[in-house]
Write a protein that holds these residues in place. Structure first.
Motif, PDB file in Angstrom:
ATOM      1  N   ARG A  58       0.863  -1.189   0.000  1.00 46.32           N
ATOM      2  CA  ARG A  58       0.000   0.000   0.000  1.00 46.32           C
ATOM      3  C   ARG A  58       0.891   1.228   0.000  1.00 46.32           C
ATOM      4  O   ARG A  58       2.097   1.109  -0.116  1.00 46.32           O
ATOM      5  N   GLY A  59       0.294   2.407   0.122  1.00 42.52           N
ATOM      6  CA  GLY A  59       1.066   3.639   0.079  1.00 42.52           C
ATOM      7  C   GLY A  59       2.254   3.629   1.021  1.00 42.52           C
ATOM      8  O   GLY A  59       2.119   3.271   2.197  1.00 42.52           O
ATOM      9  N   CYS A  60       3.421   4.035   0.523  1.00 42.47           N
ATOM     10  CA  CYS A  60       4.665   3.905   1.275  1.00 42.47           C
ATOM     11  C   CYS A  60       5.617   5.011   0.843  1.00 42.47           C
ATOM     12  O   CYS A  60       5.800   5.227  -0.350  1.00 42.47           O
ATOM     13  N   THR A  61       6.233   5.725   1.782  1.00 38.33           N
ATOM     14  CA  THR A  61       7.209   6.753   1.433  1.00 38.33           C
ATOM     15  C   THR A  61       8.527   6.508   2.160  1.00 38.33           C
ATOM     16  O   THR A  61       8.549   6.029   3.294  1.00 38.33           O
ATOM     17  N   LEU A  62       9.636   6.860   1.494  1.00 38.29           N
ATOM     18  CA  LEU A  62      10.976   6.718   2.046  1.00 38.29           C
ATOM     19  C   LEU A  62      11.838   7.889   1.584  1.00 38.29           C
ATOM     20  O   LEU A  62      11.432   8.664   0.709  1.00 38.29           O
ATOM     21  N   ARG A  63      13.031   8.009   2.135  1.00 38.73           N
ATOM     22  CA  ARG A  63      13.979   9.001   1.628  1.00 38.73           C
ATOM     23  C   ARG A  63      14.334   8.659   0.179  1.00 38.73           C
ATOM     24  O   ARG A  63      14.448   7.496  -0.195  1.00 38.73           O
ATOM     25  N   LEU A 111       7.723  -7.276  -1.063  1.00 34.03           N
ATOM     26  CA  LEU A 111       7.179  -5.938  -1.255  1.00 34.03           C
ATOM     27  C   LEU A 111       7.410  -5.079  -0.017  1.00 34.03           C
ATOM     28  O   LEU A 111       7.569  -5.592   1.094  1.00 34.03           O
ATOM     29  N   ALA A 112       7.422  -3.766  -0.213  1.00 34.42           N
ATOM     30  CA  ALA A 112       7.487  -2.834   0.909  1.00 34.42           C
ATOM     31  C   ALA A 112       6.120  -2.794   1.585  1.00 34.42           C
ATOM     32  O   ALA A 112       5.094  -2.658   0.922  1.00 34.42           O
ATOM     33  N   LEU A 113       6.118  -2.907   2.897  1.00 31.84           N
ATOM     34  CA  LEU A 113       4.848  -2.957   3.628  1.00 31.84           C
ATOM     35  C   LEU A 113       4.605  -1.685   4.433  1.00 31.84           C
ATOM     36  O   LEU A 113       3.598  -1.018   4.274  1.00 31.84           O
ATOM     37  N   SER A 114       5.511  -1.361   5.332  1.00 33.01           N
ATOM     38  CA  SER A 114       5.372  -0.177   6.181  1.00 33.01           C
ATOM     39  C   SER A 114       6.684   0.583   6.121  1.00 33.01           C
ATOM     40  O   SER A 114       7.739   0.032   6.457  1.00 33.01           O
ATOM     41  N   CYS A 115       6.633   1.837   5.689  1.00 35.93           N
ATOM     42  CA  CYS A 115       7.862   2.601   5.465  1.00 35.93           C
ATOM     43  C   CYS A 115       7.965   3.745   6.474  1.00 35.93           C
ATOM     44  O   CYS A 115       7.957   3.506   7.672  1.00 35.93           O
ATOM     45  N   GLU A 151      12.899   3.825  14.102  1.00 36.63           N
ATOM     46  CA  GLU A 151      13.677   3.858  12.859  1.00 36.63           C
ATOM     47  C   GLU A 151      12.793   4.216  11.670  1.00 36.63           C
ATOM     48  O   GLU A 151      13.268   4.799  10.693  1.00 36.63           O
ATOM     49  N   HIS A 152      11.507   3.877  11.742  1.00 44.14           N
ATOM     50  CA  HIS A 152      10.604   4.194  10.641  1.00 44.14           C
ATOM     51  C   HIS A 152      10.542   5.702  10.385  1.00 44.14           C
ATOM     52  O   HIS A 152      10.381   6.134   9.246  1.00 44.14           O
ATOM     53  N   ALA A 153      10.655   6.508  11.444  1.00 44.47           N
ATOM     54  CA  ALA A 153      10.543   7.958  11.282  1.00 44.47           C
ATOM     55  C   ALA A 153      11.710   8.550  10.515  1.00 44.47           C
ATOM     56  O   ALA A 153      11.614   9.642   9.969  1.00 44.47           O
ATOM     57  N   THR A 154      12.829   7.821  10.439  1.00 40.90           N
ATOM     58  CA  THR A 154      13.997   8.351   9.732  1.00 40.90           C
ATOM     59  C   THR A 154      13.805   8.380   8.222  1.00 40.90           C
ATOM     60  O   THR A 154      14.507   9.106   7.515  1.00 40.90           O
ATOM     61  N   GLY A 155      12.889   7.567   7.717  1.00 42.76           N
ATOM     62  CA  GLY A 155      12.721   7.446   6.268  1.00 42.76           C
ATOM     63  C   GLY A 155      13.720   6.505   5.639  1.00 42.76           C
ATOM     64  O   GLY A 155      13.735   6.330   4.418  1.00 42.76           O
ATOM     65  N   TYR A 156      14.576   5.873   6.458  1.00 43.47           N
ATOM     66  CA  TYR A 156      15.573   4.927   5.959  1.00 43.47           C
ATOM     67  C   TYR A 156      15.224   3.477   6.302  1.00 43.47           C
ATOM     68  O   TYR A 156      16.012   2.579   6.006  1.00 43.47           O
ATOM     69  N   ALA A 157      14.106   3.239   6.963  1.00 43.19           N
ATOM     70  CA  ALA A 157      13.767   1.883   7.416  1.00 43.19           C
ATOM     71  C   ALA A 157      12.379   1.492   6.920  1.00 43.19           C
ATOM     72  O   ALA A 157      11.509   2.346   6.717  1.00 43.19           O
ATOM     73  N   LEU A 158      12.201   0.193   6.721  1.00 42.79           N
ATOM     74  CA  LEU A 158      10.900  -0.299   6.285  1.00 42.79           C
ATOM     75  C   LEU A 158      10.694  -1.745   6.708  1.00 42.79           C
ATOM     76  O   LEU A 158      11.650  -2.451   7.059  1.00 42.79           O
ATOM     77  N   ASP A 159       9.434  -2.162   6.678  1.00 41.06           N
ATOM     78  CA  ASP A 159       9.066  -3.560   6.885  1.00 41.06           C
ATOM     79  C   ASP A 159       8.783  -4.174   5.521  1.00 41.06           C
ATOM     80  O   ASP A 159       8.188  -3.524   4.647  1.00 41.06           O
ATOM     81  N   PHE A 160       9.189  -5.427   5.345  1.00 40.36           N
ATOM     82  CA  PHE A 160       8.926  -6.146   4.108  1.00 40.36           C
ATOM     83  C   PHE A 160       7.761  -7.118   4.298  1.00 40.36           C
ATOM     84  O   PHE A 160       7.557  -7.663   5.380  1.00 40.36           O
ATOM     85  N   ALA A 161       7.024  -7.346   3.216  1.00 37.18           N
ATOM     86  CA  ALA A 161       5.952  -8.342   3.188  1.00 37.18           C
ATOM     87  C   ALA A 161       6.256  -9.332   2.074  1.00 37.18           C
ATOM     88  O   ALA A 161       6.980  -9.015   1.119  1.00 37.18           O
TER      89      ALA A 161
END
Length: 259
Positions: free
Chosen positions: A66-71, A96-100, A133-143
């Motif tokens: 779903r919608g996901c943003t990162l640096r 896939l990217a799950l939670s960014c 770490e999620h708030a940094t924009g450099y971390a994510l959860d994978f699905a």
């Protein structure tokens, strides 16, 4: 006059950048701030603040659940990683990217969604706002898709899947490392789905900045598997000043009062 205006604008921008970079006070749920350790940790989690919105960009829709943003600096390596997984039969599906990125407000909602549970218990698996770490924009959860044996997202059972085994073997080649391995010294729950980006080398665009941000974590609580485990940053500045967040209010309580 023009030079004075220009200086004023630069000052405003500098202050704005500072405010968006510092962690918010973990004044959540009960409204009472938890204790802050001498190293800036709150409930075992290091301070990270929040990424400025101007530095975030959307992950392509075909690479996310779903919608996901990162640096922006993360996207080239993430794109290569996920597209390599999609073409390798060993994965047995897709990663896939799950939670960014999560804003401070969003992280507060996640941390406080079970307010009846003690904060230190919740902190084993969820960081308080300003310390994720999620708030940094450099971390994510994978699905992983399709799911294997009905294993839900963000559960330890994913570690038994071919897709996770592929991710563990290949993610470091694309600059990603597992932040919270089994029995980590930080005292955070093992999260095989949660990875942070530090680049394949310090010379990669954005990697030096990411490695500076995670320098304390990488030195004291090493990732496994990790990327380029030599720490380039010898010293880390002290934890920044904290901002205050309003106490969390459970919206369900309002609905109950209206009945």
């Amino acid at each position: 006059m023009r030079s004075a205006i220009a200086r004023a604008r630069r000052l405003v921008l500098a202050v704005s950048a500072l405010v968006t970079a510092v962690p918010a006070g973990a004044e959540v749920c009960s409204g009472t701030p938890p204790a802050i350790a001498s190293d800036g940790r709150v409930l075992s989690h290091l301070p990270y603040g929040d990424a400025p919105p101007s530095e975030l960009t959307a992950v392509p829709a075909d690479l996310a659940v779903r919608g996901c943003t990162l640096r922006r600096d993360v996207l080239p390596d993430l794109d290569r990683l996920l597209r390599a997984a999609a073409t390798d039969p060993a994965v047995g599906g897709r990663i896939l990217a799950l939670s960014c990125h999560r804003s401070l407000t969003r992280q507060g909602g996640v941390f406080c969604r079970e307010p009846a549970t003690e904060a230190d218990t919740r902190a084993v698996s969820v960081a308080p706002p300003g310390h994720s770490e999620h708030a940094t924009g450099y971390a994510l959860d994978f699905a992983f898709r399709p799911r294997v044996n009905d294993c839900p997202d963000a559960e330890a059972c994913i570690a038994a899947t071919p897709a996770f085994r592929w991710l563990r073997a290949n993610a470091p080649l694309y600059g990603f490392e597992m932040s919270f391995p089994v029995s980590n010294a930080q005292g955070v729950k093992w999260e095989p789905w949660h990875w942070r980006w530090v680049g394949t080398s310090v010379a990669e665009p954005g990697a030096a900045r990411a490695r500076l941000l995670f320098a304390t974590a990488r030195r004291r609580f090493p990732a496994s598997p990790g990327v380029d485990t030599a720490i380039e940053v010898a010293t880390v500045p002290p934890p920044p000043i904290y901002l205050s967040l309003p106490a969390f209010t459970d919206p369900r309580a309002k609905r109950r009062r209206r009945r």
